[in-house]
Design an enzyme around this catalytic site. Structure first.
Site, PDB file in Angstrom:
ATOM      1  N   ASN A 145       0.674  -1.206  -0.210  1.00 57.32           N
ATOM      2  CA  ASN A 145      -0.265   0.093  -0.062  1.00 57.32           C
ATOM      3  C   ASN A 145       1.276   1.317  -0.141  1.00 57.32           C
ATOM      4  O   ASN A 145       0.407   2.276  -0.073  1.00 57.32           O
ATOM      5  CB  ASN A 145      -0.978   0.086   1.232  1.00 57.32           C
ATOM      6  CG  ASN A 145      -0.305  -0.356   2.020  1.00 57.32           C
ATOM      7  OD1 ASN A 145       0.426  -2.099   2.977  1.00 57.32           O
ATOM      8  ND2 ASN A 145      -0.500   0.520   3.328  1.00 57.32           N
ATOM      9  N   HIS A 194     -13.776  -0.978  -0.474  1.00 58.29           N
ATOM     10  CA  HIS A 194     -13.463   0.556  -0.721  1.00 58.29           C
ATOM     11  C   HIS A 194     -11.971   0.946  -1.285  1.00 58.29           C
ATOM     12  O   HIS A 194     -11.990   2.288  -1.714  1.00 58.29           O
ATOM     13  CB  HIS A 194     -13.513   1.124   0.784  1.00 58.29           C
ATOM     14  CG  HIS A 194     -12.172   1.606   1.454  1.00 58.29           C
ATOM     15  ND1 HIS A 194     -11.777   2.116   2.097  1.00 58.29           N
ATOM     16  CD2 HIS A 194     -11.880   0.021   2.892  1.00 58.29           C
ATOM     17  CE1 HIS A 194     -10.427   1.642   3.120  1.00 58.29           C
ATOM     18  NE2 HIS A 194     -10.370   0.905   3.232  1.00 58.29           N
ATOM     19  N   CYS A 314      -3.538   5.289   5.779  1.00 55.52           N
ATOM     20  CA  CYS A 314      -4.381   4.246   5.896  1.00 55.52           C
ATOM     21  C   CYS A 314      -4.834   3.753   7.267  1.00 55.52           C
ATOM     22  O   CYS A 314      -6.087   4.023   7.241  1.00 55.52           O
ATOM     23  CB  CYS A 314      -4.587   3.360   4.051  1.00 55.52           C
ATOM     24  SG  CYS A 314      -3.778   2.258   4.222  1.00 55.52           S
TER      25      CYS A 314
HETATM   26  N1  PLP Z   1      -3.795  -4.386   3.729  1.00 49.55           N
HETATM   27  C1  PLP Z   1      -3.802  -3.205   2.989  1.00 49.55           C
HETATM   28  C2  PLP Z   1      -2.597  -3.485   2.014  1.00 49.55           C
HETATM   29  C3  PLP Z   1      -4.418  -2.380   2.701  1.00 49.55           C
HETATM   30  O1  PLP Z   1      -4.176  -1.727   2.222  1.00 49.55           O
HETATM   31  C4  PLP Z   1      -5.132  -2.023   3.756  1.00 49.55           C
HETATM   32  C5  PLP Z   1      -5.433  -0.677   4.006  1.00 49.55           C
HETATM   33  O2  PLP Z   1      -6.126   0.136   4.772  1.00 49.55           O
HETATM   34  C6  PLP Z   1      -5.417  -2.747   4.502  1.00 49.55           C
HETATM   35  C7  PLP Z   1      -4.610  -3.974   4.531  1.00 49.55           C
HETATM   36  C8  PLP Z   1      -6.992  -2.735   5.704  1.00 49.55           C
HETATM   37  O3  PLP Z   1      -8.319  -2.976   4.263  1.00 49.55           O
HETATM   38  P1  PLP Z   1      -9.399  -2.277   5.999  1.00 49.55           P
HETATM   39  O4  PLP Z   1      -8.811  -0.952   5.167  1.00 49.55           O
HETATM   40  O5  PLP Z   1     -10.676  -2.522   4.692  1.00 49.55           O
HETATM   41  O6  PLP Z   1      -9.837  -2.278   6.447  1.00 49.55           O
END
Ligand code: PLP
Length: 377
Positions: A145, A194, A314
């Site tokens: 990410n 999302h 994130c």
């Molecule tokens: N895994 C990765 C690689 C992510 O970029 C994210 C983003 O936050 C997540 C897991 C978690 O996903 P969520 O925001 O749907 O809980």
């Protein structure tokens, strides 16, 4: 461009598509629990089951492999805790929602290092699995990410299976950016709506060939793998977004050329792009502005109406040292100057022009002073 400005933070969350919002609205306005036997219930059930087919279509899975969850974080936790393997191998650059559960719950957690470009060292994984002897779970992501670096997950699956281990792949950053074919041989795959035009708060764990121990209990939903009334409007939106994400795949080259343009221009002005030597998602760039703290950059760009993020923003907007860049051996002072740009379907060449202009201005204003300040300290 929205009324708030230019959005370059798609990896944190992509905007919901208009038809997705409409599908959610109609699902939300219909009465009926999918577990009820009357016709209202049956209609809600059909909505869930048709979304299940759409989500399965993302990776050529069977609909019954799809377990709906509240998002990527829950899918990762369900995979790590539910696989029933005490010994777990994770790469050093996994998302916190993999690292945290892998380190808890009495697991014996082993971290597989990455090279300077952020790619997991598969020779280390192979040797460690060989030496381990215990039935293990390997969890390695499809794409990072923060840097966009893509892991060789088809090879990971082959290595894991050769040693009798299960393979979980966090593919949250994949849909709409790259095909998911490489993750096809994973036993468990995490997805989150999302990140590709669906709503927040819904995701899925794909479960193939693995016995899963439910972590949420108290109901028979999702074939007893995840109890609780399904989020029908969210699932309806997730399904449609999964189907529409094919349009994003078709536009991926265009987005990549915008990203490449930014990188070429900023590298010329002193930026360093992390993971540039690896195969990466075409929409993502993790880059430094020498001497300028990432938080300062994020605030300055925000004042110019441009949204970017610092490190792994994130996960709850936190700004801290990036474990991803640290694992790649990046000096902490340099890592502290790295921001992440992530482009998406509404990104236009004019946005890129504005961002580059803003970056150059900040670099001129703050860069030399910040560098002098640090050297003097
Ligand atoms: N895994 C990765 C690689 C992510 O970029 C994210 C983003 O936050 C997540 C897991 C978690 O996903 P969520 O925001 O749907 O809980």
């Amino acid at each position: 461009m929205t009324e708030l400005g230019i959005y370059l933070d798609y990896n944190a969350g992509a905007p919901v598509r208009e038809p997705v919002a409409e599908a959610m609205r109609s699902a939300a306005l219909r009465a009926g629990n999918p577990s009820s036997v009357h016709r209202f219930g049956s209609l809600a059930r059909r909505t869930v089951e048709s979304a299940r087919e759409q989500v399965a279509g993302l990776g050529g899975w069977a609909p019954e492999d799809v377990v709906f969850t509240s998002g990527g974080t829950e899918a990762n936790n369900l995979a790590i805790h539910g696989a029933g393997r005490r010994t777990i191998f994770v790469s050093a650059v996994e998302h916190d929602s993999v690292l945290a559960p892998a380190r808890r719950g009495g697991h014996d957690c082993h971290v597989v290092p990455v090279d300077g470009e952020g790619v997991a060292d598969l020779a280390v994984l192979d040797a460690a699995l060989d030496a381990c002897g215990a039935p293990a779970l390997v969890s390695i992501m499809l794409a990072n990410n923060e840097t966009g670096v893509i892991q060789p997950v088809a090879e990971v699956a082959a290595i894991a299976h050769r040693h009798g281990a299960l393979f979980h792949c966090d593919a949250v950053q994949g849909p709409g950016k790259i095909p998911l074919d490489a993750a096809r041989n994973a036993d468990l795959v995490s997805l989150s709506a999302h990140k590709f035009g669906g709503p927040m708060g819904v995701g899925a764990l794909i479960v193939r060939g693995a016995e899963l121990v439910a972590q949420m209990t108290g109901g028979g939903q999702e074939r007893r793998r995840r109890a609780g009334t399904e989020n029908v409007p969210g699932i309806a939106g997730f399904g449609l977004a999964a189907e529409l994400s094919r349009d994003d795949l078709a536009a991926a080259d265009e987005i990549q050329s915008l990203r490449d343009d930014i990188e070429a221009r900023l590298e010329g002005a002193g930026a360093r792009v992390f993971g540039a030597g690896a195969t990466r998602l075409g929409n993502t760039s993790c880059l430094s502005m020498p001497g300028v703290a990432a938080e300062t950059q994020v605030m300055a760009f925000d004042l110019d109406g441009i949204a970017v993020s610092a490190g792994a923003a994130c996960s709850s907007g936190k700004v801290g040292p990036s474990h991803v860049l640290a694992a790649m051996g990046i000096d902490p002072d340099e890592a502290a100057t790295a921001i992440r740009l992530s482009l998406g379907r509404a990104t236009e060449p004019a946005h890129i022009g504005k961002f580059v202009e803003s970056w150059m201005a900040l670099n001129r204003r703050a860069g030399p002073a910040a560098t002098r300040g640090r050297n003097a300290a």
